[in-house]
Design an enzyme around this catalytic site. Structure first.
Site, PDB file in Angstrom:
ATOM      1  CE  LYS A   1     -10.181  -6.086   6.717  1.00 22.89           C
ATOM      2  NZ  LYS A   1     -10.082  -6.929   5.527  1.00 22.89           N
TER       3      LYS A   1
ATOM      4  CB  VAL B   1     -13.403  -1.647   7.431  1.00 23.36           C
ATOM      5  CG1 VAL B   1     -14.459  -2.721   7.189  1.00 23.36           C
ATOM      6  CG2 VAL B   1     -13.044  -1.573   8.903  1.00 23.36           C
TER       7      VAL B   1
ATOM      8  CB  VAL C   1      -0.956   0.012   1.215  1.00 22.58           C
ATOM      9  CG1 VAL C   1      -1.893   1.214   1.131  1.00 22.58           C
ATOM     10  CG2 VAL C   1      -1.746  -1.282   1.298  1.00 22.58           C
TER      11      VAL C   1
HETATM   12  P1  NAP Z   1       3.548  -4.585   3.679  1.00 17.56           P
HETATM   13  O1  NAP Z   1       3.531  -4.796   2.219  1.00 17.56           O
HETATM   14  O2  NAP Z   1       4.020  -5.693   4.570  1.00 17.56           O
HETATM   15  O3  NAP Z   1       4.467  -3.293   3.955  1.00 17.56           O
HETATM   16  C1  NAP Z   1       4.836  -2.899   5.245  1.00 17.56           C
HETATM   17  C2  NAP Z   1       5.842  -1.776   5.124  1.00 17.56           C
HETATM   18  O4  NAP Z   1       6.142  -1.296   6.435  1.00 17.56           O
HETATM   19  C3  NAP Z   1       7.179  -2.207   4.497  1.00 17.56           C
HETATM   20  O5  NAP Z   1       7.651  -1.202   3.646  1.00 17.56           O
HETATM   21  C4  NAP Z   1       8.119  -2.360   5.707  1.00 17.56           C
HETATM   22  O6  NAP Z   1       9.462  -2.053   5.426  1.00 17.56           O
HETATM   23  C5  NAP Z   1       7.551  -1.317   6.645  1.00 17.56           C
HETATM   24  N1  NAP Z   1       7.783  -1.648   8.048  1.00 17.56           N
HETATM   25  C6  NAP Z   1       7.274  -2.679   8.737  1.00 17.56           C
HETATM   26  N2  NAP Z   1       7.724  -2.656  10.002  1.00 17.56           N
HETATM   27  C7  NAP Z   1       8.552  -1.596  10.096  1.00 17.56           C
HETATM   28  C8  NAP Z   1       9.343  -1.053  11.140  1.00 17.56           C
HETATM   29  N3  NAP Z   1       9.369  -1.612  12.349  1.00 17.56           N
HETATM   30  N4  NAP Z   1      10.071   0.062  10.889  1.00 17.56           N
HETATM   31  C9  NAP Z   1      10.059   0.627   9.666  1.00 17.56           C
HETATM   32  N5  NAP Z   1       9.322   0.163   8.619  1.00 17.56           N
HETATM   33  C10 NAP Z   1       8.579  -0.942   8.850  1.00 17.56           C
HETATM   34  O7  NAP Z   1       2.116  -4.149   4.230  1.00 17.56           O
HETATM   35  P2  NAP Z   1       0.855  -3.609   3.365  1.00 17.56           P
HETATM   36  O8  NAP Z   1       0.172  -4.783   2.735  1.00 17.56           O
HETATM   37  O9  NAP Z   1       1.264  -2.484   2.543  1.00 17.56           O
HETATM   38  O10 NAP Z   1      -0.127  -3.134   4.534  1.00 17.56           O
HETATM   39  C11 NAP Z   1       0.102  -1.925   5.230  1.00 17.56           C
HETATM   40  C12 NAP Z   1      -1.112  -1.640   6.130  1.00 17.56           C
HETATM   41  O11 NAP Z   1      -2.271  -1.500   5.312  1.00 17.56           O
HETATM   42  C13 NAP Z   1      -1.422  -2.744   7.134  1.00 17.56           C
HETATM   43  O12 NAP Z   1      -1.929  -2.177   8.317  1.00 17.56           O
HETATM   44  C14 NAP Z   1      -2.539  -3.542   6.437  1.00 17.56           C
HETATM   45  O13 NAP Z   1      -3.376  -4.213   7.342  1.00 17.56           O
HETATM   46  C15 NAP Z   1      -3.271  -2.409   5.751  1.00 17.56           C
HETATM   47  N6  NAP Z   1      -4.063  -2.834   4.588  1.00 17.56           N
HETATM   48  C16 NAP Z   1      -3.441  -3.510   3.584  1.00 17.56           C
HETATM   49  C17 NAP Z   1      -4.189  -3.895   2.483  1.00 17.56           C
HETATM   50  C18 NAP Z   1      -3.560  -4.644   1.333  1.00 17.56           C
HETATM   51  O14 NAP Z   1      -4.268  -4.992   0.376  1.00 17.56           O
HETATM   52  N7  NAP Z   1      -2.262  -4.920   1.378  1.00 17.56           N
HETATM   53  C19 NAP Z   1      -5.572  -3.602   2.421  1.00 17.56           C
HETATM   54  C20 NAP Z   1      -6.162  -2.872   3.460  1.00 17.56           C
HETATM   55  C21 NAP Z   1      -5.386  -2.497   4.546  1.00 17.56           C
HETATM   56  P3  NAP Z   1      10.342  -2.932   4.409  1.00 17.56           P
HETATM   57  O15 NAP Z   1       9.764  -2.684   3.035  1.00 17.56           O
HETATM   58  O16 NAP Z   1      11.732  -2.384   4.529  1.00 17.56           O
HETATM   59  O17 NAP Z   1      10.206  -4.350   4.857  1.00 17.56           O
END
Ligand code: NAP
Length: 438
Positions: free
Chosen positions: A208, A135, A20
């Site tokens: 959610k 959500v 995201v």
């Molecule tokens: P993701 O792909 O796992 O990305 C997480 C990002 O956060 C990565 O860039 C990671 O860094 C960084 N990160 C994690 N822990 C960290 C820390 N301790 N210090 C610094 N950076 C940190 O997650 P995502 O899918 O984008 O989801 C992000 C949020 O959106 C979550 O809360 C998820 O529930 C929500 N969400 C996601 C979706 C979806 O479709 N993916 C839909 C609705 C809501 P690195 O890149 O260096 O590892």
């Protein structure tokens, strides 16, 4: 002088650059003029906190990347948290609020576990905390519930809020395949994580449901208040039996205003596989789509439908929040905060009332139906129908599906325990709840 008193660009800090975050970053970098027009002031993406600054991130300038998330939030007007998880996301959001920044997050896990302390901190600091993407991602749902329906009364919210499980159940229904095969396909297609537990066991939908129930009923409902059962036990036989009933099986988040056993209003919030008739709008939701059906006193029934996951769809909701929070910084005012004045209690699991379909394997001998009916009668459960199949399983048992009128969870548990003790019942194959059946 606070940063927002200046006429300079609004400083935006992004926490996370994954699925995201990278989409949000690219949009902010690609179209700053549009954002400036929509907000009324230029914006500047001042930095992006990540774990690994050396990871390849196409389209993202490396000079924006930092591992110093704490330093980044201390110098921003708006913080967009897209790291996920409880910590350090919670500490960073509180730090940002403490510095007077508004916050946008998509973190359902954190909001479901500890939303109230964040809402209180934002309210005390007079800043926005927006979470439309938490959500059903792209689907505008939080703002309609918080704002458009603020003068109405929500009776019930029933939704498909997890795309992975909807993809699996939809595929099982259309092909007759087993859950494990469809799960493997969902993983190949990127619809399911390598570790699918949070989706398959319903925990994602549970968080959610807590957020939706809190909004709908102006009460604090946390993730642990939501009864949760996933789809891992669902078999192709279950799906076949559900289809024979003219229905579909969906993993639903169901949040209702109900009357408790003491006669007072209460909130029931649960996630479980649910049988719904094919004529119900939620039965038509295919593949990995999400949909939420909201029943209200004045507006009647509303259906919200769209993509519940993915980088770009989720970024749409995040950017919408960002623009709104930024406008408030420019024009003054704040978005709606927490509304928990009703403080309704949570209905205990044992008191939840719904209809059930109980699938048995019974011995083919005289009097079986009467024995089974007696168990239900003595447990205080009224039977709506009994459907006996002719196909015998390898162990010689004949299938029998019993649909009940509304009963409590406690009554059904009692009946199932007694059915297991009956000589003529070889197996209790499944106990599934039903909704939306007249
Ligand atoms: P993701 O792909 O796992 O990305 C997480 C990002 O956060 C990565 O860039 C990671 O860094 C960084 N990160 C994690 N822990 C960290 C820390 N301790 N210090 C610094 N950076 C940190 O997650 P995502 O899918 O984008 O989801 C992000 C949020 O959106 C979550 O809360 C998820 O529930 C929500 N969400 C996601 C979706 C979806 O479709 N993916 C839909 C609705 C809501 P690195 O890149 O260096 O590892």
């Amino acid at each position: 002088m606070s940063r927002t008193d200046s006429q300079g660009a609004l400083r935006i800090a992004l926490l996370g650059c994954g699925t995201v975050g990278s989409s949000v970053a690219r949009r902010l970098l690609d179209g700053p003029e549009d954002f400036a027009q929509r907000i009324g002031r230029p914006i500047e993406l001042v930095g992006i906190a990540v774990r690994d600054v050396d990871k390849a991130r196409p389209g993202i300038p490396t000079e924006l990347l930092t591992t110093d998330a704490e330093g980044l939030v201390a110098d921003a007007d708006l913080v967009v948290e897209l790291m996920g998880g409880l910590e350090p996301a919670r500490a960073l959001i509180l730090r940002a609020i403490g510095h007077g920044a508004s916050v946008v997050t998509a973190n359902k896990q954190l909001l479901g576990a500890d939303g109230p302390s964040l809402y209180e901190a934002a309210s005390a600091a007079g800043v926005d905390l927006q979470y439309e993407a938490a959500v059903a991602a792209a689907i505008p749902l939080i703002r309609p519930m918080r704002e458009s329906l603020a003068g109405d009364h929500v009776r019930r919210v029933m939704g498909i809020v997890n795309g992975t499980t909807n993809f699996i159940l939809d595929k099982m229904s259309r092909t007759g395949a087993d859950l494990q095969d469809v799960l493997a396909e969902a993983q190949e297609l990127g619809y399911a994580e390598a570790d699918p537990t949070a989706d398959v066991e319903g925990h994602d939908a549970q968080a959610k449901a807590a957020i939706l129930a809190s909004l709908a009923f102006h009460s604090r409902v946390g993730t642990d208040d939501v009864t949760c059962e996933g789809i891992s036990q669902i078999t192709s036989d279950d799906i076949r039996a559900v289809r024979k009933m003219g229905c579909e099986l969906k993993l639903l988040a169901i949040c209702e205003r109900v009357v408790g056993s003491d006669g007072n209003p209460a909130v029931s919030a649960r996630v479980h596989p649910t049988i719904i008739p094919r004529s119900h709008p939620l039965a038509t939701v295919r593949e990995a789509f999400n949909a939420v059906f909201v029943e209200t006193e004045l507006a009647g029934d509303l259906m919200f439908y769209g993509q519940g996951a993915g980088g770009d769809p989720t970024a749409s909701a995040v950017l919408g929040d960002l623009v709104q929070a930024a406008r408030h910084r420019v024009l003054g005012g704040r978005g709606a905060g927490e509304s928990a004045y009703a403080a309704l209690p949570i209905l205990p699991l044992s008191d939840i009332r719904t209809r059930y379909a109980i699938r048995l394997g019974v011995k083919d001998e005289p009097g079986v139906l009467a024995f089974v009916a007696t168990v239900f009668g003595e447990s205080g459960i009224s039977i709506e129908s009994m459907l006996q199949g002719i196909r015998r399983s390898d162990d010689g048992l004949a299938p029998l599906t019993i649909s009940t009128h509304e009963a409590t969870e406690q009554q059904v548990n009692d009946a199932v325990a007694r059915l297991r003790d009956l000589n003529s019942v070889g197996t209790v194959a499944s106990v599934l709840r039903m909704e939306g059946i007249e």
